[in-house]
Design an enzyme around this catalytic site. Sequence first.
Site, PDB file in Angstrom:
ATOM      1  N   CYS A 123       0.823  -1.224   0.000  1.00 43.33           N
ATOM      2  CA  CYS A 123       0.000   0.000   0.000  1.00 43.33           C
ATOM      3  C   CYS A 123       0.852   1.267   0.000  1.00 43.33           C
ATOM      4  O   CYS A 123       0.315   2.368  -0.154  1.00 43.33           O
ATOM      5  CB  CYS A 123      -0.944   0.003   1.192  1.00 43.33           C
ATOM      6  SG  CYS A 123      -1.852  -1.532   1.371  1.00 43.33           S
ATOM      7  N   HIS A 259      -3.325   6.881   2.385  1.00 43.28           N
ATOM      8  CA  HIS A 259      -3.766   5.579   1.876  1.00 43.28           C
ATOM      9  C   HIS A 259      -5.137   5.272   2.471  1.00 43.28           C
ATOM     10  O   HIS A 259      -5.361   5.453   3.669  1.00 43.28           O
ATOM     11  CB  HIS A 259      -2.740   4.520   2.281  1.00 43.28           C
ATOM     12  CG  HIS A 259      -3.242   3.116   2.141  1.00 43.28           C
ATOM     13  ND1 HIS A 259      -3.881   2.681   1.006  1.00 43.28           N
ATOM     14  CD2 HIS A 259      -3.217   2.058   2.998  1.00 43.28           C
ATOM     15  CE1 HIS A 259      -4.218   1.415   1.174  1.00 43.28           C
ATOM     16  NE2 HIS A 259      -3.836   1.020   2.376  1.00 43.28           N
ATOM     17  N   ASN A 290     -10.459  -0.576   0.141  1.00 48.13           N
ATOM     18  CA  ASN A 290      -9.004  -0.414   0.254  1.00 48.13           C
ATOM     19  C   ASN A 290      -8.367  -1.068  -0.975  1.00 48.13           C
ATOM     20  O   ASN A 290      -8.381  -2.285  -1.107  1.00 48.13           O
ATOM     21  CB  ASN A 290      -8.546  -1.087   1.553  1.00 48.13           C
ATOM     22  CG  ASN A 290      -7.040  -1.059   1.758  1.00 48.13           C
ATOM     23  OD1 ASN A 290      -6.271  -0.989   0.810  1.00 48.13           O
ATOM     24  ND2 ASN A 290      -6.619  -1.154   3.004  1.00 48.13           N
TER      25      ASN A 290
HETATM   26  O1  UT7 Z   1      -4.038  -1.459   3.630  1.00 43.64           O
HETATM   27  C1  UT7 Z   1      -3.023  -2.163   4.251  1.00 43.64           C
HETATM   28  C2  UT7 Z   1      -2.990  -1.895   5.682  1.00 43.64           C
HETATM   29  N1  UT7 Z   1      -4.168  -2.431   6.301  1.00 43.64           N
HETATM   30  C3  UT7 Z   1      -4.812  -1.703   7.211  1.00 43.64           C
HETATM   31  O2  UT7 Z   1      -4.461  -0.598   7.468  1.00 43.64           O
HETATM   32  C4  UT7 Z   1      -5.958  -2.362   7.952  1.00 43.64           C
HETATM   33  C5  UT7 Z   1      -5.827  -2.068   9.422  1.00 43.64           C
HETATM   34  N2  UT7 Z   1      -6.808  -2.752  10.239  1.00 43.64           N
HETATM   35  C6  UT7 Z   1      -8.132  -2.485  10.177  1.00 43.64           C
HETATM   36  O3  UT7 Z   1      -8.557  -1.680   9.372  1.00 43.64           O
HETATM   37  C7  UT7 Z   1      -9.032  -3.145  11.167  1.00 43.64           C
HETATM   38  O4  UT7 Z   1      -8.254  -3.928  12.048  1.00 43.64           O
HETATM   39  C8  UT7 Z   1     -10.137  -4.010  10.536  1.00 43.64           C
HETATM   40  C9  UT7 Z   1     -11.162  -3.131   9.852  1.00 43.64           C
HETATM   41  C10 UT7 Z   1      -9.539  -4.991   9.522  1.00 43.64           C
HETATM   42  C11 UT7 Z   1     -10.871  -4.817  11.620  1.00 43.64           C
HETATM   43  O5  UT7 Z   1     -11.409  -3.921  12.593  1.00 43.64           O
HETATM   44  P1  UT7 Z   1     -11.107  -4.126  14.149  1.00 43.64           P
HETATM   45  O6  UT7 Z   1     -11.857  -3.098  14.844  1.00 43.64           O
HETATM   46  O7  UT7 Z   1      -9.623  -4.181  14.346  1.00 43.64           O
HETATM   47  O8  UT7 Z   1     -11.753  -5.545  14.427  1.00 43.64           O
HETATM   48  P2  UT7 Z   1     -11.161  -6.743  15.303  1.00 43.64           P
HETATM   49  O9  UT7 Z   1     -10.359  -7.632  14.431  1.00 43.64           O
HETATM   50  O10 UT7 Z   1     -10.540  -6.185  16.546  1.00 43.64           O
HETATM   51  O11 UT7 Z   1     -12.469  -7.490  15.714  1.00 43.64           O
HETATM   52  C12 UT7 Z   1     -13.419  -6.881  16.624  1.00 43.64           C
HETATM   53  C13 UT7 Z   1     -14.622  -7.781  16.735  1.00 43.64           C
HETATM   54  C14 UT7 Z   1     -14.285  -9.220  17.125  1.00 43.64           C
HETATM   55  O12 UT7 Z   1     -15.374  -9.694  17.910  1.00 43.64           O
HETATM   56  P3  UT7 Z   1     -15.273  -9.762  19.514  1.00 43.64           P
HETATM   57  O13 UT7 Z   1     -14.081 -10.641  19.800  1.00 43.64           O
HETATM   58  O14 UT7 Z   1     -15.059  -8.328  19.947  1.00 43.64           O
HETATM   59  O15 UT7 Z   1     -16.573 -10.312  19.913  1.00 43.64           O
HETATM   60  C15 UT7 Z   1     -14.272  -9.951  15.804  1.00 43.64           C
HETATM   61  O16 UT7 Z   1     -14.582 -11.300  15.940  1.00 43.64           O
HETATM   62  O17 UT7 Z   1     -15.284  -7.866  15.473  1.00 43.64           O
HETATM   63  C16 UT7 Z   1     -15.369  -9.223  15.051  1.00 43.64           C
HETATM   64  N3  UT7 Z   1     -15.154  -9.243  13.616  1.00 43.64           N
HETATM   65  C17 UT7 Z   1     -16.145  -9.089  12.740  1.00 43.64           C
HETATM   66  N4  UT7 Z   1     -17.453  -8.895  12.899  1.00 43.64           N
HETATM   67  C18 UT7 Z   1     -18.201  -8.750  11.812  1.00 43.64           C
HETATM   68  C19 UT7 Z   1     -13.989  -9.378  12.931  1.00 43.64           C
HETATM   69  N5  UT7 Z   1     -14.212  -9.314  11.617  1.00 43.64           N
HETATM   70  C20 UT7 Z   1     -15.543  -9.141  11.471  1.00 43.64           C
HETATM   71  C21 UT7 Z   1     -16.370  -8.970  10.370  1.00 43.64           C
HETATM   72  N6  UT7 Z   1     -17.692  -8.771  10.583  1.00 43.64           N
HETATM   73  N7  UT7 Z   1     -15.901  -8.974   9.105  1.00 43.64           N
END
Ligand code: UT7
Length: 334
Positions: A123, A259, A290
């Site tokens: 990216c 980005h 993205n």
């Molecule tokens: O472009 C290259 C660089 N990449 C980035 O910059 C991406 C950086 N990271 C992110 O943008 C975020 O980490 C994401 C958008 C990918 C994910 O968001 P998050 O707030 O970090 O989610 P998480 O992985 O901490 O998950 C939070 C909760 C979990 O549930 P509990 O344990 O709190 O009950 C996950 O199981 O959300 C759940 N979860 C989902 N729920 C619905 C994880 N993925 C999903 C999903 N839909 N797709």
Amino acid sequence: MATELASTIGSPHARILSVGTYRPDRVVTNAEVCEWIDSTDEWIRERSGITERRHASDQDTVVSMATASGLKAIAAAGISPSDIGMILLATVSHPYPTPSAAVEVGELIGARGAPAMDISAACAGFCYGVAIASDMVRGGSATYVLVIGVEKLTDIVDKHDRGTAFLFADGAGAVVIGPSETPGIAPVVWGGDGSQIDAINMTSSSVAFRDNPELGYPTVVMAGQQVFRWAVTEMAKASTDALDRAGITADQLDAFIPHQANNRITDALVRAINLPDTVPVARDIITSGNTSAASIPLAMERMLENGEAPPGGTALLIGFGAGLVYAAQVVTLP
Ligand code: UT7
């Protein structure tokens, strides 16, 4: 005494002359993504800002999308393809290790003879390309450089992976970088942290897949929270450093074009660099997802197109991603 060799001196300065993009036709809503992963429209909007994204068709390839965006950028720059003195193509989704996508694009746009190479900096690839192109124009090894960021991430993302399927998408954006009388691309701030190689990588290599097909076709996996934490801390510093290296302050910006990783990361960066409310911020992720190396030129074109950012205005760019690697620079918009 050493024999004296000839050297080159290029233009005193370089700038972005034009931008061109390619957005695939197919709009994919959150509702459609939720047919493949256990998620909701609400969760995706809240956690990433995305409402829809574009997915490439079977006919769209890294090369075809790059070609379409490159031809538009060249036309907008008012030059001919034969004027291009280097093609730098940033991608992680070209399916052929060799030959490069860049050299094929050169043939398709009518720039046969131009040197060409692909850049693998995820990216951050587009901002890497801008930095290298600027130095080439100033060093005299090319007069006009075509820099393309292009991805067909749907080829390397598992549509059933909850951590990536809603986030990543496809598209291409290109700029022509050429000579300028005044500084148009400020010094780059860039770096890499190979200790975090596991933060975003592939499930396996193509060689491992060949030898053990049960591993499955290699796809991208991401430790989302790890990348998020790194981005909001380290990329805030890199953004501030890029402003310092340009000799300006945040209130002198006409646009902030980070980005398009996640709207919440963008929000955190806006706060960290004390960006005044009056400075428009790129939010192309909302309808484009993205698109990795393509996200900054796509967002730039959108802001210029809809009048959010002024042509000739001053913008801070910052790309960051798998590696982890990053690059940031202040530029004059085309
Ligand atoms: O472009 C290259 C660089 N990449 C980035 O910059 C991406 C950086 N990271 C992110 O943008 C975020 O980490 C994401 C958008 C990918 C994910 O968001 P998050 O707030 O970090 O989610 P998480 O992985 O901490 O998950 C939070 C909760 C979990 O549930 P509990 O344990 O709190 O009950 C996950 O199981 O959300 C759940 N979860 C989902 N729920 C619905 C994880 N993925 C999903 C999903 N839909 N797709």
